[in-house]
Design a protein around this motif. Sequence first.
Motif, short mmCIF file in Angstrom:
data_model
loop_
_atom_site.label_atom_id
_atom_site.label_comp_id
_atom_site.label_asym_id
_atom_site.label_seq_id
_atom_site.Cartn_x
_atom_site.Cartn_y
_atom_site.Cartn_z
N GLU A 32 1.28 -1.36 -0.03
CA GLU A 32 0.10 -0.29 0.15
C GLU A 32 0.93 1.32 0.02
N VAL A 33 0.86 1.69 -0.90
CA VAL A 33 1.87 3.25 -1.56
C VAL A 33 1.19 4.36 -1.54
N LEU A 34 1.22 5.80 -0.77
CA LEU A 34 1.07 6.51 -0.83
C LEU A 34 1.40 8.02 -1.35
N THR A 35 0.69 8.10 -2.73
CA THR A 35 1.64 8.16 -3.97
C THR A 35 1.82 9.96 -3.59
N ARG A 36 2.35 10.53 -4.86
CA ARG A 36 2.42 12.57 -4.29
C ARG A 36 1.89 12.77 -4.15
N ASP A 37 0.96 12.69 -4.93
CA ASP A 37 -0.87 13.46 -4.79
C ASP A 37 -1.82 12.94 -4.22
N VAL A 88 -2.73 10.04 -3.05
CA VAL A 88 -3.68 8.73 -3.74
C VAL A 88 -3.40 7.67 -3.06
N THR A 89 -3.66 6.65 -1.89
CA THR A 89 -3.49 5.25 -1.63
C THR A 89 -3.98 4.08 -2.69
N VAL A 90 -2.78 3.65 -2.76
CA VAL A 90 -3.16 2.51 -4.24
C VAL A 90 -1.77 1.52 -3.54
N THR A 91 -2.60 0.20 -4.26
CA THR A 91 -2.24 -1.33 -3.51
C THR A 91 -1.36 -1.72 -4.86
#
Length: 305
Positions: free
Chosen positions: A129-134, A136-139
């Motif tokens: 689970e990564v928090l992008t620079r804008d 947004v949480t994506v897996t």
Amino acid sequence: RTLQLKQVTCLSLGSLNVNCLHVEMKRVPQEELIVPLGDDGGSEEGACSACCGVCLLILSCLLIVLMFPFSLFVCLKVVTEYERAVIFRLGRLKPGGPSGPGLFFIIPCMDTYNKVDLRTVVFNVPPQEVLTRDSVTVTVDAVVYFRVKNPTTAICKVANYNWSSRLLAQTTLRNVLGTKILSEVLSDREIISGQMQQILDHATDPWGIQVERVEVKDVRLPVQLQRAMAAEAEATREARAKVIAAEGEQNASRSLKEASDVMSETPTALQLRYLQTLNVISAEKNSTIVFPLPIDTIGGIFPGM
């Protein structure tokens, strides 16, 4: 300061040589006063270790000779073409590099060895689970391909090169995706994979590991974000469809205007168009006949209309 005694010759009145003691004060550097104590101890320890090693070697050789040919089952080892054996003798790395492929000889009670597989190893990076620079949480999960290029370094420099490479791949995936926005994560997967490969290859090079390929496998978005993106895409498509339909109607109206101008200039063109319409109707529905009448003719027949 140290006292230094020097024997000098003093002359007396009777021209007799008399030995006198002359006391001289002299400053000696501090480094010269330090007596090294570790050299003798280290040399003695090294000599003792070498002596013990020779004794163990002689005893092992005698044991191998006495137990021959049964000792061959313990002394002879085989590694396959894609493997190498890193041998340690009395805890020290045996010179000459790794052994193999094929048959090699070890001395019992003295030698230990570790097999290293040189084939390309593939492992899946668990979903992260990564928090992008804008924000947004994506897996995201990925696949990493690596192989051992230096077996000696892989055994001596890191405790478990396989597990260490897996953990490093997980942290690298988080760090790289944390610097990207959502659109870049979705569209620039090849660029992200190349960056991860360079970082991992540079970090694992001191371990004797070569990272051959990294692939971003899947990017999973939250359900709410998927719905929002689907609604946005649907609205964009509808707007584009309306624009295309309006442009088509505009072009059609221009063509009809040009056709009406041509027909108004030549009255026979309207008659030809009428005959063409009758031809089309007769081909589809033979029972239907359309016969147009001019408005002026109908007005002459029925004056009240």
